[in-house]
Design an enzyme around this catalytic site. Structure first.
Site, PDB file in Angstrom:
ATOM      1  N   LEU A   1     174.326  41.698 129.739  1.00 50.43           N
ATOM      2  CA  LEU A   1     174.959  41.469 131.044  1.00 50.43           C
ATOM      3  C   LEU A   1     176.306  42.181 131.125  1.00 50.43           C
ATOM      4  CD1 LEU A   1     174.011  37.715 130.993  1.00 50.43           C
ATOM      5  CD2 LEU A   1     173.135  39.400 132.631  1.00 50.43           C
TER       6      LEU A   1
ATOM      7  N   LYS B   1     183.622  45.706 118.396  1.00 47.08           N
ATOM      8  CA  LYS B   1     183.242  46.531 119.552  1.00 47.08           C
ATOM      9  C   LYS B   1     184.461  46.887 120.417  1.00 47.08           C
ATOM     10  CE  LYS B   1     180.918  48.263 122.982  1.00 47.08           C
ATOM     11  NZ  LYS B   1     180.306  49.558 122.928  1.00 47.08           N
TER      12      LYS B   1
ATOM     13  N   LYS C   1     186.836  47.488 131.926  1.00 41.88           N
ATOM     14  CA  LYS C   1     186.568  46.085 131.564  1.00 41.88           C
ATOM     15  C   LYS C   1     186.834  45.858 130.069  1.00 41.88           C
ATOM     16  CE  LYS C   1     182.542  45.140 130.350  1.00 41.88           C
ATOM     17  NZ  LYS C   1     181.632  44.885 129.245  1.00 41.88           N
TER      18      LYS C   1
HETATM   19  P1  NAD Z   1     174.349  47.431 134.174  1.00 45.73           P
HETATM   20  O1  NAD Z   1     175.307  47.048 135.232  1.00 45.73           O
HETATM   21  O2  NAD Z   1     173.570  48.690 134.314  1.00 45.73           O
HETATM   22  O3  NAD Z   1     173.281  46.231 133.940  1.00 45.73           O
HETATM   23  C1  NAD Z   1     173.597  44.882 133.997  1.00 45.73           C
HETATM   24  C2  NAD Z   1     172.409  44.138 134.575  1.00 45.73           C
HETATM   25  O4  NAD Z   1     172.702  42.744 134.577  1.00 45.73           O
HETATM   26  C3  NAD Z   1     172.084  44.539 136.025  1.00 45.73           C
HETATM   27  O5  NAD Z   1     170.713  44.851 136.132  1.00 45.73           O
HETATM   28  C4  NAD Z   1     172.472  43.306 136.825  1.00 45.73           C
HETATM   29  O6  NAD Z   1     171.664  43.127 137.981  1.00 45.73           O
HETATM   30  C5  NAD Z   1     172.228  42.205 135.802  1.00 45.73           C
HETATM   31  N1  NAD Z   1     172.937  40.963 136.065  1.00 45.73           N
HETATM   32  C6  NAD Z   1     174.195  40.789 136.519  1.00 45.73           C
HETATM   33  N2  NAD Z   1     174.481  39.485 136.590  1.00 45.73           N
HETATM   34  C7  NAD Z   1     173.390  38.818 136.172  1.00 45.73           C
HETATM   35  C8  NAD Z   1     173.080  37.435 136.011  1.00 45.73           C
HETATM   36  N3  NAD Z   1     173.978  36.472 136.283  1.00 45.73           N
HETATM   37  N4  NAD Z   1     171.860  37.117 135.558  1.00 45.73           N
HETATM   38  C9  NAD Z   1     170.953  38.075 135.285  1.00 45.73           C
HETATM   39  N5  NAD Z   1     171.183  39.408 135.422  1.00 45.73           N
HETATM   40  C10 NAD Z   1     172.390  39.758 135.856  1.00 45.73           C
HETATM   41  O7  NAD Z   1     175.201  47.440 132.818  1.00 45.73           O
HETATM   42  P2  NAD Z   1     174.807  48.166 131.439  1.00 45.73           P
HETATM   43  O8  NAD Z   1     175.308  49.563 131.452  1.00 45.73           O
HETATM   44  O9  NAD Z   1     173.383  47.885 131.143  1.00 45.73           O
HETATM   45  O10 NAD Z   1     175.781  47.366 130.430  1.00 45.73           O
HETATM   46  C11 NAD Z   1     175.479  46.058 130.011  1.00 45.73           C
HETATM   47  C12 NAD Z   1     176.469  45.677 128.918  1.00 45.73           C
HETATM   48  O11 NAD Z   1     176.373  46.604 127.838  1.00 45.73           O
HETATM   49  C13 NAD Z   1     177.936  45.702 129.390  1.00 45.73           C
HETATM   50  O12 NAD Z   1     178.613  44.607 128.835  1.00 45.73           O
HETATM   51  C14 NAD Z   1     178.459  47.027 128.834  1.00 45.73           C
HETATM   52  O13 NAD Z   1     179.854  46.990 128.598  1.00 45.73           O
HETATM   53  C15 NAD Z   1     177.664  47.152 127.552  1.00 45.73           C
HETATM   54  N6  NAD Z   1     177.474  48.544 127.082  1.00 45.73           N
HETATM   55  C16 NAD Z   1     177.103  49.527 127.954  1.00 45.73           C
HETATM   56  C17 NAD Z   1     176.933  50.820 127.470  1.00 45.73           C
HETATM   57  C18 NAD Z   1     176.537  51.948 128.419  1.00 45.73           C
HETATM   58  O14 NAD Z   1     176.575  53.116 127.994  1.00 45.73           O
HETATM   59  N7  NAD Z   1     176.125  51.667 129.644  1.00 45.73           N
HETATM   60  C19 NAD Z   1     177.120  51.114 126.112  1.00 45.73           C
HETATM   61  C20 NAD Z   1     177.470  50.076 125.250  1.00 45.73           C
HETATM   62  C21 NAD Z   1     177.642  48.788 125.744  1.00 45.73           C
END
Ligand code: NAD
EC number: 1.1.1.31
Length: 335
Positions: A101, A207, A282
């Site tokens: 999330l 992280k 964030k």
């Molecule tokens: P994203 O915004 O693409 O995906 C998040 C998903 O969560 C969305 O599909 C959204 O609809 C869903 N969501 C939001 N609130 C919700 C709820 N209450 N219940 C259920 N679903 C819900 O984000 P992402 O890029 O997939 O990143 C997710 C996490 O991973 C973040 O914490 C980010 O910091 C971390 N991260 C991302 C990357 C990257 O390259 N994108 C790399 C490492 C870590």
């Protein structure tokens, strides 16, 4: 082809992820789909969670999924997942849950909310939260889980959407050591380095420390390249010298922020795809909270946070975090 199509689609907007598509294509084609074996719940099916969930399906797990976005759920249903109407319904059907999330508030509401996981969790359930959140929220969730007879571990990841699609993520895991074997077994389906970091919250601590350094070195690389180019240096030549000299770092060598220096990086694709500026902002906010709580001086991390916040206010929130180079260029009015 269904897998390929969905894997690509699950990375949403082609523009945002265009630079990743070739590698995802080569990673996805030809992977066998096995018969389903065990039930796993997956909550949060975005850029990272979507492909991670597909990898669970590929390795024979049957999965029950939930996301607030019905489009994200539909993509996984098309791949063979079963949809649930709430996190609570997911919890009632599985004994292992993974969540991916955006931030701490989402994790709190997903687990502790009215229709949250803790409403119907089964005793003995193992929760692995891979979101990047405040370490103190991981501890809070672990304590609530324990009252229900369940186990909560934090397992944030390093590696972006390519690593999520290719199952090559690094997981930094915090929680009770005796649970690590079970956690590792499941996380190995989605990653190749699964590292035990100690007590719950420690995965998040590693992280956010890493991401603070990443932000600082990215800004440093961007301002260095910008200055050199204004001094008349050719950017590829400059990068090649830095990368054999003492200024070398991941941002200069593997993820250079200047368009055209490297292929297949967001900088060479209008900063689409990769790791968004909003997510980096964030994470830097989490760093500042942790630094305040531990009375740690982080002047560079604090400045990096301010710069990334300004970038968000300048329309770069959805661009890759290497767009700090573009930001610095736009702020130089004395050409
Ligand atoms: P994203 O915004 O693409 O995906 C998040 C998903 O969560 C969305 O599909 C959204 O609809 C869903 N969501 C939001 N609130 C919700 C709820 N209450 N219940 C259920 N679903 C819900 O984000 P992402 O890029 O997939 O990143 C997710 C996490 O991973 C973040 O914490 C980010 O910091 C971390 N991260 C991302 C990357 C990257 O390259 N994108 C790399 C490492 C870590």
């Amino acid at each position: 082809m269904a897998l390929l199509r969905s894997t690509i689609t699950s990375l949403h907007t082609a523009s945002r992820n265009a630079f990743t598509l070739n590698s995802i294509r080569s990673l996805s084609v030809g992977q066998p789909r096995h018969k389903p074996s065990t039930n796993v719940g997956f909550i949060g099916l975005g850029n990272m969670g979507g492909p991670m969930a597909v990898n669970l399906l590929n390795k024979g797990h049957s999965i029950v999924v939930y996301d607030v976005s019905s489009e994200a759920v539909k993509r996984l249903e098309d791949e063979g997942a079963v949809a649930a109407a709430s996190p609570s319904e997911v919890a009632s059907k599985v004994d292992r849950i993974i969540s991916m999330l955006p931030n701490s508030q989402h994790v709190r509401s997903c687990y502790g909310g009215d229709k949250g996981v803790f409403q119907s969790i089964r005793p003995g359930t193992l929760i692995l939260d891979s979101s990047t959140i405040d370490p103190s929220v991981s501890k809070e969730m672990a304590s609530l889980a324990s009252k229900k007879g369940a186990v909560f571990m934090d397992a944030p990841v390093s590696g972006g959407v390519n690593a999520a699609a290719g199952a090559t993520l690094t997981f930094m895991v915090g929680g009770e050591e005796k649970e690590f074997v079970a956690a590792k077994e499941l996380l190995s389906v989605m990653g190749k380095n699964i590292v035990y970091c100690g007590e719950v919250g420690n995965g998040q601590a590693v992280k956010i420390c890493n991401n603070m350094l990443l932000a600082i070195t990215m800004i440093g690389t961007a301002e260095t390249m910008n200055l050199g180019m204004r001094l008349g240096l050719e950017p590829k030549l400059m990068a090649s010298i830095i990368n054999t000299a003492s200024g070398r770092c991941w941002a200069s060598e593997v993820y250079n922020p200047v368009p055209g220096v490297l292929e297949n990086v967001p900088a060479s694709n209008d900063y689409q795809g990769g790791f968004g500026t909003a997510l980096m902002t964030k994470d830097l906010g989490l760093v500042q909270g942790a630094a305040t709580a531990t009375h740690s001086p982080t002047p560079m991390g604090s400045l990096a946070h301010q710069i990334y916040r300004m970038m968000c206010n300048s329309g770069l929130a959805e661009k890759d975090f290497s767009s700090v180079y573009q930001f610095l260029q736009e702020n130089n009015n004395n050409k």
